[in-house]
Design a protein around this motif. Structure first.
Motif, PDB file in Angstrom:
ATOM      1  N   GLY A  68       0.828  -1.150   0.009  1.00  0.00           N
ATOM      2  CA  GLY A  68       0.142  -0.027  -0.154  1.00  0.00           C
ATOM      3  C   GLY A  68       0.936   1.104  -0.201  1.00  0.00           C
ATOM      4  O   GLY A  68       2.101   1.352   0.399  1.00  0.00           O
ATOM      5  N   THR A  69       0.314   2.347  -0.423  1.00  0.00           N
ATOM      6  CA  THR A  69       0.980   3.578  -0.353  1.00  0.00           C
ATOM      7  C   THR A  69       0.028   4.544   0.179  1.00  0.00           C
ATOM      8  O   THR A  69      -1.058   4.657  -0.082  1.00  0.00           O
ATOM      9  CB  THR A  69       0.980   4.355  -1.925  1.00  0.00           C
ATOM     10  N   LYS A  70       0.597   4.991   1.602  1.00  0.00           N
ATOM     11  CA  LYS A  70      -0.237   5.888   2.506  1.00  0.00           C
ATOM     12  C   LYS A  70      -0.730   7.212   1.746  1.00  0.00           C
ATOM     13  O   LYS A  70       0.062   7.737   1.328  1.00  0.00           O
ATOM     14  CB  LYS A  70       0.667   6.094   3.671  1.00  0.00           C
ATOM     15  N   GLY A 129      -3.009   1.363  10.058  1.00  0.00           N
ATOM     16  CA  GLY A 129      -3.532   0.736   8.948  1.00  0.00           C
ATOM     17  C   GLY A 129      -2.512   1.490   7.687  1.00  0.00           C
ATOM     18  O   GLY A 129      -2.909   1.416   6.358  1.00  0.00           O
ATOM     19  N   THR A 130      -1.377   1.760   8.136  1.00  0.00           N
ATOM     20  CA  THR A 130      -0.472   2.562   7.093  1.00  0.00           C
ATOM     21  C   THR A 130      -0.339   1.486   5.697  1.00  0.00           C
ATOM     22  O   THR A 130      -0.290   2.000   4.443  1.00  0.00           O
ATOM     23  CB  THR A 130       0.755   2.921   7.539  1.00  0.00           C
ATOM     24  N   ASN A 131       0.037   0.209   6.129  1.00  0.00           N
ATOM     25  CA  ASN A 131       0.233  -0.658   5.014  1.00  0.00           C
ATOM     26  C   ASN A 131      -0.896  -1.325   4.153  1.00  0.00           C
ATOM     27  O   ASN A 131      -0.678  -2.053   3.218  1.00  0.00           O
ATOM     28  CB  ASN A 131       1.127  -1.873   5.435  1.00  0.00           C
ATOM     29  N   LEU A 132      -2.020  -0.959   4.863  1.00  0.00           N
ATOM     30  CA  LEU A 132      -3.307  -0.971   4.070  1.00  0.00           C
ATOM     31  C   LEU A 132      -3.963   0.111   3.373  1.00  0.00           C
ATOM     32  O   LEU A 132      -5.045   0.140   3.093  1.00  0.00           O
ATOM     33  CB  LEU A 132      -4.254  -1.801   5.121  1.00  0.00           C
ATOM     34  N   ARG A 174      -9.748  -2.859  -4.900  1.00  0.00           N
ATOM     35  CA  ARG A 174      -8.992  -4.012  -4.614  1.00  0.00           C
ATOM     36  C   ARG A 174      -8.631  -3.857  -3.207  1.00  0.00           C
ATOM     37  O   ARG A 174      -8.360  -2.852  -2.495  1.00  0.00           O
ATOM     38  CB  ARG A 174      -7.709  -3.532  -5.307  1.00  0.00           C
ATOM     39  N   GLN A 175      -8.744  -4.982  -2.583  1.00  0.00           N
ATOM     40  CA  GLN A 175      -8.386  -5.407  -1.029  1.00  0.00           C
ATOM     41  C   GLN A 175      -7.472  -6.529  -1.153  1.00  0.00           C
ATOM     42  O   GLN A 175      -7.343  -7.336  -2.186  1.00  0.00           O
ATOM     43  CB  GLN A 175      -9.715  -5.771  -0.310  1.00  0.00           C
ATOM     44  N   HIS A 176      -6.872  -6.539  -0.127  1.00  0.00           N
ATOM     45  CA  HIS A 176      -5.520  -7.436   0.070  1.00  0.00           C
ATOM     46  C   HIS A 176      -6.262  -9.084   0.362  1.00  0.00           C
ATOM     47  O   HIS A 176      -5.758  -9.910   0.018  1.00  0.00           O
ATOM     48  CB  HIS A 176      -4.527  -6.982   1.077  1.00  0.00           C
ATOM     49  N   ASP A 177      -7.268  -8.726   1.197  1.00  0.00           N
ATOM     50  CA  ASP A 177      -7.876  -9.941   1.475  1.00  0.00           C
ATOM     51  C   ASP A 177      -8.871 -10.689   0.513  1.00  0.00           C
ATOM     52  O   ASP A 177      -9.544  -9.838  -0.093  1.00  0.00           O
ATOM     53  CB  ASP A 177      -8.541 -10.067   3.136  1.00  0.00           C
ATOM     54  N   PRO A 178      -9.358 -11.964   0.575  1.00  0.00           N
ATOM     55  CA  PRO A 178     -10.320 -12.475  -0.458  1.00  0.00           C
ATOM     56  C   PRO A 178     -11.754 -11.652   0.306  1.00  0.00           C
ATOM     57  O   PRO A 178     -12.090 -11.296   1.359  1.00  0.00           O
ATOM     58  CB  PRO A 178     -10.519 -13.742  -0.205  1.00  0.00           C
ATOM     59  N   ILE A 251     -17.555   1.920  -4.282  1.00  0.00           N
ATOM     60  CA  ILE A 251     -17.018   2.771  -5.143  1.00  0.00           C
ATOM     61  C   ILE A 251     -16.209   4.051  -4.320  1.00  0.00           C
ATOM     62  O   ILE A 251     -16.666   4.483  -3.276  1.00  0.00           O
ATOM     63  CB  ILE A 251     -17.899   3.743  -6.009  1.00  0.00           C
ATOM     64  N   GLY A 252     -14.796   4.367  -4.761  1.00  0.00           N
ATOM     65  CA  GLY A 252     -14.054   5.188  -3.833  1.00  0.00           C
ATOM     66  C   GLY A 252     -12.704   4.577  -3.221  1.00  0.00           C
ATOM     67  O   GLY A 252     -12.343   3.470  -3.761  1.00  0.00           O
ATOM     68  N   ASP A 253     -12.206   5.564  -2.616  1.00  0.00           N
ATOM     69  CA  ASP A 253     -10.751   5.252  -1.841  1.00  0.00           C
ATOM     70  C   ASP A 253     -10.956   4.485  -0.561  1.00  0.00           C
ATOM     71  O   ASP A 253     -11.019   5.622   0.150  1.00  0.00           O
ATOM     72  CB  ASP A 253     -10.016   6.432  -2.276  1.00  0.00           C
ATOM     73  N   PHE A 254     -10.903   3.434  -0.233  1.00  0.00           N
ATOM     74  CA  PHE A 254     -10.823   2.899   0.928  1.00  0.00           C
ATOM     75  C   PHE A 254      -9.546   2.279   1.449  1.00  0.00           C
ATOM     76  O   PHE A 254      -9.634   1.344   2.183  1.00  0.00           O
ATOM     77  CB  PHE A 254     -12.224   1.750   1.056  1.00  0.00           C
ATOM     78  N   GLY A 255      -8.640   2.477   0.595  1.00  0.00           N
ATOM     79  CA  GLY A 255      -7.582   1.653   0.933  1.00  0.00           C
ATOM     80  C   GLY A 255      -7.637   0.336   0.354  1.00  0.00           C
ATOM     81  O   GLY A 255      -8.214   0.067  -0.474  1.00  0.00           O
TER      82      GLY A 255
END
Length: 477
Positions: A68-70, A129-132, A174-178, A251-255
């Motif tokens: 992730g990019t903070k 949650g910086t790396n998310l 896009r999220q990291h987990d399923p 829709i949107g920026d949720f990390g």
């Protein structure tokens, strides 16, 4: 004689400028530069393919994902402030267009545990949650039976919790987990139309299935099926029949988080739903360091600190029914009470919010705080502003950093002493070692002041809803 007169003039000038501070001893905080550099380090990454939940105890931990990019502070809080203004003029469950979805048939819900004479409590680690790709704080919980892991944001400014769900017929970011798969949960059920729970979420329906829709002020939104399932806090504690949003179009920026955990005052928030089983109390401690966890308590727990709890009244404003307000009346910096009338703070009120990064003060209060901070920090090397922070210093080469202590004073006499990292913020991408005062002036369009999550770091913040009070215990994590 001339030197004596000069000393006298200096003393008189000091008394005129610092008179209010004579009522209290000067107070300072310090940390080593090595400690600051360590606090900015990124936490270890976690891989959901190899991550294993604990087999016993309250040890379900979060290890932020990789890549992730903070987002910058300004963009995050601008979005948050637009969200606050949006919610001030419409319901948090504002109507959204129905989304056609198909889920498994409704199955009977398992009732939650009966209230006990002494309500139980459970603890979940929380983490930055910086790396998310989020500046907010997250917990890892499980949804469904068997539990499917989800890393979700702690938000005291929201009521309805939600996660992204398959089949995502609309859109999933896009999220990291399923994504959560309702078809793999034996305890999943969609909420039927015509029920009180559906009405609380806005009453939208698609045939017999209740839908939900939340649109945030920055244009982001989540819509889908209002659902119920088991929420697993850790391997020894769970809550059955938890109502949440199964997001089909997000829709949107949720990390890269999997969703959001609503901790507000509304009927659909986790504290409200869990009150019959866990009591109406919850608390959290947001860690100072990126590399160490804090905790979220559901239910009342015995404080581990010997420092007494400082309780202040929980203020409720009818126009903002989901928000937690406190009555801030003055600020102490280094033993000096800012010469600002209490009405400057109380006229619009102050919101306590885990989802806003910085603290937004009335302009006269911010100007006074900033000027006093600058006066105290003379001798340190100023640095250029780091938008939106306008009071920054370059501490490169120093062995330690000394700053004036800051406390919030409330109308009922309660005092909240901020941690070092609740006063200064050290942006990860600012080189060399730059630290900035973590307060800003409240924008004209903002309806009230806000105490953000940076100022809450390291303190346990206790929300005792039945008693209508909020408590602070400094240096708790």
């Amino acid at each position: 004689m001339a030197s004596q007169r000069s000393a006298l003039y200096f003393l008189l000038a000091f008394l005129l400028f610092c008179g209010p501070s004579l009522a209290a001893s000067p107070r300072y905080l310090s940390v080593s530069v090595d400690s600051v550099l360590g606090s900015r380090a990124q936490a270890p990454c976690y891989d959901p393919d190899t991550y294993e939940a604990p087999t016993s105890g309250n040890k379900l931990s979060v290890r932020p994902s990789c890549g992730g990019t903070k987002r910058d502070i300004l963009a995050h809080d601008r979005d948050r402030l637009r969200t606050v203004r949006e919610r001030s003029s419409s319901s948090s469950s504002s109507a959204m267009p129905p989304v056609p979805v198909t889920f498994p048939p409704i199955i009977p819900l398992t009732p939650g545990p009966a209230p006990a004479a002494e309500a139980p409590a459970t603890t979940i680690p929380d983490h930055t949650g910086t790396n998310l790709d989020t500046l907010e704080f997250v917990v890892v919980v499980g949804f469904g039976t068997p539990a499917q892991t989800a890393a979700i944001i702690l938000d005291t400014g929201s009521d309805l919790s939600w996660i992204q769900c398959k089949p995502c017929s609309g859109h999933c970011y896009r999220q990291h987990d399923p994504d959560f798969d309702p078809a793999k949960s034996s305890s999943y059920a969609a909420v039927p139309c015509g029920t009180p729970v559906c009405a609380a979420a806005g009453g939208m329906c698609n045939g017999t299935t209740c839908l939900y829709g939340v649109q945030y002020g920055d244009g982001s939104s989540t819509t889908g099926v209002l659902s119920r399932d088991t929420l697993t806090f850790n391997s020894s504690s769970k809550f059955t029949g938890f109502t949440f949003g199964c997001g089909e179009k997000n829709i949107g920026d949720f990390g890269e988080v999997d969703g959001l955990l609503g901790l507000g005052r509304g009927k659909l928030s986790l504290p409200s739903q869990a009150a019959p089983s866990f009591g109406g109390v919850f608390s959290y401690c947001l860690p100072s360091y990126n590399t160490t966890p804090g905790y979220l308590n559901i239910g009342a727990t015995k404080p581990t600190s010997t420092v007494p709890v400082q309780y202040t009244a929980m203020i409720k404003k009818p126009q903002y029914p989901s928000f937690y307000f406190i009555e801030l009346v003055s600020i102490n910096i280094g033993g000096y009470i800012l010469p600002v009338p209490p009405s400057v703070f109380t006229k619009t009120g102050t919101l306590l919010d885990s989802g806003t990064i910085l603290t937004y003060l009335p302009p006269p209060a911010y100007t006074s705080l900033r000027d006093r901070f600058k006066f105290t920090m003379q001798g340190n090397k100023p640095a250029p502003p780091y938008e939106p922070l306008d009071t920054c210093y370059d501490f490169t080469g120093q062995g330690a950093i000394v700053i004036p202590a800051v406390s919030f004073n409330f109308s009922d006499g309660a005092v909240f002493d901020l941690d070092f990292y609740g006063i200064m913020i050290f942006p990860d991408d600012a080189k060399p070692l730059i630290g900035c005062l973590a307060f800003v002036s409240r924008p004209a369009a903002m309806p009230f002041s806000i105490v953000g999550n940076t100022q809450q770091r390291a303190a346990e913040v206790i929300y005792d809803v039945p008693s209508q009070k909020i408590g602070f215990i400094p240096i708790s994590c």
